[in-house]
Scaffold this motif. Sequence first.
Motif, PDB file in Angstrom:
ATOM      1  N   SER A  18       0.847  -1.197   0.000  1.00 44.37           N
ATOM      2  CA  SER A  18       0.000   0.000   0.000  1.00 44.37           C
ATOM      3  C   SER A  18       0.878   1.241   0.000  1.00 44.37           C
ATOM      4  O   SER A  18       2.027   1.209   0.453  1.00 44.37           O
ATOM      5  N   PHE A  19       0.294   2.334  -0.509  1.00 43.59           N
ATOM      6  CA  PHE A  19       1.015   3.606  -0.461  1.00 43.59           C
ATOM      7  C   PHE A  19       1.174   4.086   0.983  1.00 43.59           C
ATOM      8  O   PHE A  19       2.217   4.595   1.367  1.00 43.59           O
ATOM      9  N   ARG A  20       0.106   3.912   1.761  1.00 47.48           N
ATOM     10  CA  ARG A  20       0.146   4.382   3.147  1.00 47.48           C
ATOM     11  C   ARG A  20       1.220   3.657   3.961  1.00 47.48           C
ATOM     12  O   ARG A  20       1.967   4.265   4.725  1.00 47.48           O
ATOM     13  N   GLY A  21       1.289   2.340   3.791  1.00 51.29           N
ATOM     14  CA  GLY A  21       2.297   1.582   4.529  1.00 51.29           C
ATOM     15  C   GLY A  21       3.704   1.999   4.149  1.00 51.29           C
ATOM     16  O   GLY A  21       4.582   2.123   5.012  1.00 51.29           O
ATOM     17  N   ALA A  22       3.941   2.223   2.854  1.00 48.78           N
ATOM     18  CA  ALA A  22       5.266   2.667   2.413  1.00 48.78           C
ATOM     19  C   ALA A  22       5.567   4.057   2.934  1.00 48.78           C
ATOM     20  O   ALA A  22       6.696   4.349   3.353  1.00 48.78           O
ATOM     21  N   ALA A  23       4.538   4.929   2.927  1.00 48.68           N
ATOM     22  CA  ALA A  23       4.732   6.298   3.404  1.00 48.68           C
ATOM     23  C   ALA A  23       5.111   6.310   4.882  1.00 48.68           C
ATOM     24  O   ALA A  23       6.006   7.046   5.313  1.00 48.68           O
ATOM     25  N   GLU A  24       4.440   5.487   5.676  1.00 48.95           N
ATOM     26  CA  GLU A  24       4.746   5.422   7.110  1.00 48.95           C
ATOM     27  C   GLU A  24       6.152   4.870   7.347  1.00 48.95           C
ATOM     28  O   GLU A  24       6.891   5.343   8.213  1.00 48.95           O
ATOM     29  N   ALA A  25       6.522   3.853   6.565  1.00 47.67           N
ATOM     30  CA  ALA A  25       7.851   3.246   6.731  1.00 47.67           C
ATOM     31  C   ALA A  25       8.961   4.217   6.363  1.00 47.67           C
ATOM     32  O   ALA A  25      10.040   4.212   6.984  1.00 47.67           O
ATOM     33  N   LEU A  26       8.690   5.059   5.367  1.00 47.05           N
ATOM     34  CA  LEU A  26       9.723   5.977   4.876  1.00 47.05           C
ATOM     35  C   LEU A  26       9.626   7.360   5.502  1.00 47.05           C
ATOM     36  O   LEU A  26      10.498   8.205   5.269  1.00 47.05           O
ATOM     37  N   GLY A  27       8.567   7.610   6.256  1.00 48.29           N
ATOM     38  CA  GLY A  27       8.413   8.899   6.902  1.00 48.29           C
ATOM     39  C   GLY A  27       8.136  10.036   5.944  1.00 48.29           C
ATOM     40  O   GLY A  27       8.686  11.136   6.094  1.00 48.29           O
ATOM     41  N   MET A  28       7.291   9.792   4.947  1.00 53.28           N
ATOM     42  CA  MET A  28       6.927  10.840   3.998  1.00 53.28           C
ATOM     43  C   MET A  28       5.418  10.842   3.794  1.00 53.28           C
ATOM     44  O   MET A  28       4.744   9.850   4.106  1.00 53.28           O
TER      45      MET A  28
END
Length: 292
Positions: A18-28
């Motif tokens: 998911s985009f949200r999961g990647a965003a949370e992992a990368l802090g963006m």
Amino acid sequence: MMHLDDMALFVEVVKAKSFRGAAEALGMPNSTVSRRISMLEKALGLRLLHRTTRRIELTEAGQVYYERSKRIVEEARLAHLELGDMLAQPTGVLRASLPVDFAVTYLAPLVAEFARLYPGISFEIDLTPRRIDLVSERFDIAIRMGEPEDSHLIARPLARLVPHLYAAPSYLALRGEPISPQDLGRHDCMGMIREGHWMLTRGDSQCEVPVGGRFHLNNVGMIKRLSTLGLGVILVPEEIVADELASSQLQRILPDWQGKPMPVYALTETRLLPAKTQRFIEFLREKLASKR
């Protein structure tokens, strides 16, 4: 050509599903992730992901791109880790050009200490006063005393060595010891070719003393050696005559007076240096500064 950052971002999105999961992992922001993936697809001219309200799925093209990108991103990660290891423990051959007398008398113990700190580095050392071509002769670094002449090279200051006056006890027994700078006019003063005077300072006092003698040379080692044989007074940094002072072959005279400070520079062809050269410069700067 796609940026590696975009490949890495795509890989993270697929792993997180998911985009949200990647965003949370990368802090963006989630919107940034979505926008960059859309730009990547546009640049490639292919859809990589099927988007649904709950999750994302790879297209056929996306599956191929993911498998390739994952390997590339992993290789890049390993490359960065290896470079980090090289910075922590540099390896390779360090080719250095050093001034003869300063190297033999003063730098040799420092080079030995540096070599013990970095066992992965081997050395090719050229002892020469000549002007070398750092590019065509493939030297990593040159250490030089005096103001740098070549404006095309990068000069990093390492130290400023202060010259003092020295003579052999046998010379002083024969000629007497000078008690003022003006007394040097009646002494044999050995200097470099075309050196007709010495500028001496004592605190705020300064005097220019005409000097002369039977010997004018272009090699500091020869000047030092002739002085130990009782042939005249010399004006050199203490670092050059450390061994001769320790063995009482030379002694300091007019101790309140000193010559013009002599800069020591590390010369390189570029500012972008491999870790081995960076570490050597940092080490010398620290050691030379601590001995002043």
